[in-house]
Design a protein around this motif. Sequence first.
Motif, short mmCIF file in Angstrom:
data_model
loop_
_atom_site.label_atom_id
_atom_site.label_comp_id
_atom_site.label_asym_id
_atom_site.label_seq_id
_atom_site.Cartn_x
_atom_site.Cartn_y
_atom_site.Cartn_z
N ASP A 82 6.66 6.76 -8.91
CA ASP A 82 5.58 5.89 -8.42
C ASP A 82 6.17 4.96 -7.35
OD1 ASP A 82 3.26 4.51 -8.02
OD2 ASP A 82 2.90 4.05 -10.13
N GLN A 114 6.34 1.96 -10.94
CA GLN A 114 6.18 1.29 -9.65
C GLN A 114 6.97 -0.02 -9.61
OE1 GLN A 114 2.10 0.94 -8.40
NE2 GLN A 114 2.68 0.19 -6.39
N SER A 167 -1.46 5.16 -9.62
CA SER A 167 -0.60 4.82 -10.77
C SER A 167 -1.29 5.19 -12.08
CB SER A 167 -0.24 3.34 -10.77
OG SER A 167 0.56 3.03 -9.64
MG LIG Z 1 0.21 2.02 -7.87
#
Ligand SMILES: [Mg+2]
Length: 253
Positions: A169, A92, A48
């Motif tokens: 993500d 994410q 990330s």
């Molecule tokens: Mg991550």
Amino acid sequence: MKNEEDNFIEIRDLHKRLGSQDVLRGIMLDVRRGERLVIIGGSGSGKSVLLKHLAGLFSADRGSLKIDGVEITNLGERQLAATRRKLGYLFQDGALFGSLTVWDNIAFPLRETGLKDEKLIDEQVTAALEAVGLGGHGDKLPGDLSGGMRKRAGVARAVVTRPKCILYDEPTSGLDPVLADAIDKLAVRIQEQYQTTSVIVTHNMKTVFTVADRVAFLRDGVIDFLGHPSELESTQNQHLKAFVEGRSAEQDL
Ligand SMILES: [Mg+2]
Ligand SMILES: Nc1ncnc2c1ncn2[C@@H]1O[C@H](COP(=O)(O)OP(=O)(O)OP(=O)(O)O)[C@@H](O)[C@H]1O
């Protein structure tokens, strides 16, 4: 013969320290125009963080990062905005605005581009919602959606402006296998339809085999493997092998 023009993203010796941790320790990676590059790696390995550098949300301590031919490591906010407009980003955690309806969340990046034609906005938001299977849910607030629906709304928001490159993500985490497959296929369809460059971070090996033109393995702050998904099965890289097979290092549990 490949030349620089073939790469949408070029990362050279990228370093980033966060707190007391050297998270990125010399990332070298090219993403070719129009390809689907999947990045895998253990939890906490920096996937990330790397994606946030590509999106211009983190700035590197050292190294070079070129997006669409532009060196972005030392750009100011205003110049970065031009690069960000070329990118769609699926966070994410979804990162939807909780006080806006799903529809307004997806319209948001369109409005940010300066688009004012409400009919066009309506058409594009409706198409994005339908593409992710959320037709008819536009009036809901993000808090009233299931986790998987929020994820799909995030995908719709990332793709609605038809950016040159989409950064995903963990697009399938928290989805059931059928929905996960639908999102994987959507990522492929978007790339094929619009020749979008795609960078997809995932834990999901099925995503790797459905989506990836090439796969990169992030470990210890560097790209430890880069190749075609078919090379994963016969890899001699023990860390990668363990990751692909879902094996932990503990032998005696
Ligand atoms: Mg991550
Ligand atoms: N803003 C921040 N400040 C300090 N440390 C951070 C920050 N963001 C990330 N980190 C640290 O960087 C490391 C990598 O985090 P990152 O979120 O990139 O992992 P990841 O590979 O995406 O993991 P996961 O698969 O669990 O999502 C972690 O140790 C994390 O604690």
